[in-house]
Design an enzyme around this catalytic site. Structure first.
Site, short mmCIF file in Angstrom:
data_model
loop_
_atom_site.label_atom_id
_atom_site.label_comp_id
_atom_site.label_asym_id
_atom_site.label_seq_id
_atom_site.Cartn_x
_atom_site.Cartn_y
_atom_site.Cartn_z
N ARG A 21 84.36 37.54 60.40
CA ARG A 21 84.11 36.17 59.93
C ARG A 21 82.77 36.07 59.21
O ARG A 21 82.63 35.32 58.23
CB ARG A 21 84.14 35.23 61.14
CG ARG A 21 84.16 33.76 60.79
CD ARG A 21 84.65 32.92 61.94
NE ARG A 21 84.57 31.50 61.62
CZ ARG A 21 83.74 30.65 62.21
NH1 ARG A 21 82.92 31.07 63.17
NH2 ARG A 21 83.72 29.39 61.86
N HIS B 58 82.28 34.53 55.44
CA HIS B 58 81.37 33.40 55.20
C HIS B 58 80.24 33.81 54.26
O HIS B 58 79.73 32.96 53.51
CB HIS B 58 80.79 32.90 56.52
CG HIS B 58 81.72 31.98 57.25
ND1 HIS B 58 81.34 30.74 57.72
CD2 HIS B 58 83.02 32.13 57.61
CE1 HIS B 58 82.38 30.15 58.32
NE2 HIS B 58 83.40 30.98 58.28
N VAL C 198 79.92 32.24 49.89
CA VAL C 198 78.75 31.43 49.54
C VAL C 198 77.72 32.32 48.86
O VAL C 198 77.13 33.19 49.48
CB VAL C 198 78.13 30.77 50.79
CG1 VAL C 198 76.91 29.93 50.41
CG2 VAL C 198 79.16 29.92 51.53
N ASP D 283 76.10 39.10 49.66
CA ASP D 283 74.70 39.49 49.49
C ASP D 283 73.88 39.36 50.77
O ASP D 283 72.65 39.38 50.73
CB ASP D 283 74.05 38.66 48.37
CG ASP D 283 74.00 37.17 48.70
OD1 ASP D 283 74.57 36.76 49.76
OD2 ASP D 283 73.43 36.40 47.90
N SER E 104 73.18 36.92 52.49
CA SER E 104 72.32 35.73 52.56
C SER E 104 72.61 34.91 53.81
O SER E 104 71.77 34.13 54.26
CB SER E 104 72.47 34.87 51.30
OG SER E 104 73.83 34.56 51.06
N PRO F 42 86.76 27.30 53.21
CA PRO F 42 88.02 26.58 53.45
C PRO F 42 88.00 25.85 54.79
O PRO F 42 87.44 26.33 55.77
CB PRO F 42 89.07 27.69 53.44
CG PRO F 42 88.32 28.95 53.73
CD PRO F 42 86.95 28.76 53.14
N HIS G 296 92.89 35.82 60.98
CA HIS G 296 93.08 34.97 62.15
C HIS G 296 93.96 35.64 63.20
O HIS G 296 94.25 35.05 64.23
CB HIS G 296 93.70 33.63 61.73
CG HIS G 296 92.76 32.75 60.96
ND1 HIS G 296 93.13 31.57 60.35
CD2 HIS G 296 91.43 32.87 60.72
CE1 HIS G 296 92.09 31.01 59.77
NE2 HIS G 296 91.04 31.79 59.97
N ASP H 57 95.46 33.91 67.89
CA ASP H 57 96.78 34.53 67.94
C ASP H 57 97.23 34.51 69.41
O ASP H 57 96.66 35.23 70.23
CB ASP H 57 96.71 35.96 67.41
CG ASP H 57 98.07 36.66 67.40
OD1 ASP H 57 98.99 36.20 68.11
OD2 ASP H 57 98.21 37.65 66.69
N THR I 150 99.11 38.52 70.29
CA THR I 150 98.33 39.78 70.29
C THR I 150 96.90 39.48 69.84
O THR I 150 96.47 39.91 68.76
CB THR I 150 98.97 40.84 69.37
OG1 THR I 150 99.09 40.29 68.03
CG2 THR I 150 100.34 41.25 69.87
N ASP J 93 97.00 42.72 63.35
CA ASP J 93 98.35 43.15 62.99
C ASP J 93 99.08 42.04 62.23
O ASP J 93 98.53 40.96 61.98
CB ASP J 93 99.16 43.55 64.24
CG ASP J 93 99.19 42.44 65.29
OD1 ASP J 93 98.96 41.26 64.93
OD2 ASP J 93 99.46 42.74 66.46
#
Length: 329
Positions: A63, A67, A71, A75, A77, A167, A197, A249, A252, A257
């Site tokens: 994640r 992220h 943005v 890099d 940041s 999003p 996810h 999930d 699993t 997967d």
């Protein structure tokens, strides 16, 4: 005058695309072959150690990479800490839920790399995060892929730059496609990346509208599996502790997967932005294909991750190699 303005707009658009292509063109998997040839094994060892301490390392790093790239580009940041004179990206409300284990993985990998005199101050934090992301995907059962390297670290990190760049759980397909297209990513790329996810957690507040107040006619989102909705209500009662998080999930949760797509077929996508991939006919076919074909999904995911890693790459005077990933040089 109208034609002149149109011509100038076309030239400007071409220039932006050209600059982006030139920046990503410097990326190559053997970028550190002469300066830090063991960089991949060093990062992998740190990731393995973190994973043994906590599974949260997997979704936290994955994640964090997403992220970061959405943005101001890939890099690093998002890793920079705020100062008295600047509120950094990581302190924007959309980033406050980023787990500390993701940041810690990059910082520890940076320390391990810099403890090698040959590698010291030669490897960017942005590249470390890209490598760690590949490693956590593989550790959780996903595909291995070569990581393109050669990114520099960004020179700015401002919370104000985050607004509207990530999003939302409530997005429909048009909103998802528009946001991903702004980074050169296709609908197929977006669907493949959404499968991140397959691992990770979400706080109840991110989807509570789907189980309590979806609409005046139906408090529960009708696209949500009824049994799953009942389970979610049990785990996320009204006025639940905001720190409570549940698996994204339900089948699993610790394995990367294609079960993510099988869940969507059964109405078990946690976010509106997940389930819409199946309820919208424009993306349903892709979900059906990848739910039944692991090889096809893995190939598409590798393609999407590689393209994501090219977003907003910094080169030359637009970046540097940070001595400390958490602060500017």
């Amino acid at each position: 005058m109208g034609r002149l303005n149109l011509l100038m707009l076309l030239v400007l658009s071409f220039s932006v695309v050209l600059m982006a292509n030139l920046a990503s063109a410097q990326l190559r998997s053997n970028y550190y072959a002469n300066t830090c040839p063991n960089v991949e094994s060093i990062v992998r060892n740190v990731v393995n150690q973190k994973f043994q301490q906590t599974f949260v390392t997997i979704p936290a790093v994955l994640r964090l990479f997403f992220h970061d790239c959405f943005v101001e580009g890939c890099d690093a940041s998002v890793i920079v800490s705020s100062t008295p004179g600047n509120t950094a990206e990581k302190d924007h409300p959309d980033n406050l839920s980023l787990a500390g284990d993701g940041f810690d993985t990059v910082i520890k990998a940076k320390a391990a790399i810099d403890s090698n005199s040959r590698c010291r101050n030669k490897v960017s934090c942005a590249d470390i995060l890209a490598l760690a992301t590949r490693d956590v995907i593989q550790l959780s059962g996903g595909p291995w892929y070569p990581v393109e390297l050669g990114r520099l670290d960004g020179l700015t990190s401002k919370a104000s730059n985050v607004e509207g760049k990530l999003p939302k759980p409530t997005f429909n397909l048009n909103q998802l496609n528009a946001m991903f297209a702004s980074h050169g990513l296709t609908q197929a790329d977006m669907i493949a990346l959404s499968a991140a996810h397959s691992v990770g957690f979400s706080h109840c507040s991110k989807f509570s509208n789907r189980i309590y107040n979806f609409s005046p006619q139906s408090p529960i989102d009708p696209t949500l599996n009824k049994q799953y909705a009942a389970q979610l209500r049990g785990m996320c009662p009204r006025n639940v502790d905001p720190r409570i998080a549940i698996n994204m999930d339900p089948k699993t949760p610790r394995t990367f997967d294609n079960n993510y797509f099988k869940n969507l077929q059964q109405g078990m996508g946690l976010f509106t932005s997940d389930q819409v991939l199946y309820t919208d006919r424009r993306s349903k076919g892709t979900v059906d294909l990848w739910a039944s074909n692991t090889k096809s999904f893995n190939s598409a995911f590798v393609t999407a991750m590689t393209k994501l890693g090219r977003v907003g790459v910094k080169t030359g005077r637009n970046g540097n190699i940070r001595f400390d990933c958490g602060r500017m040089n």
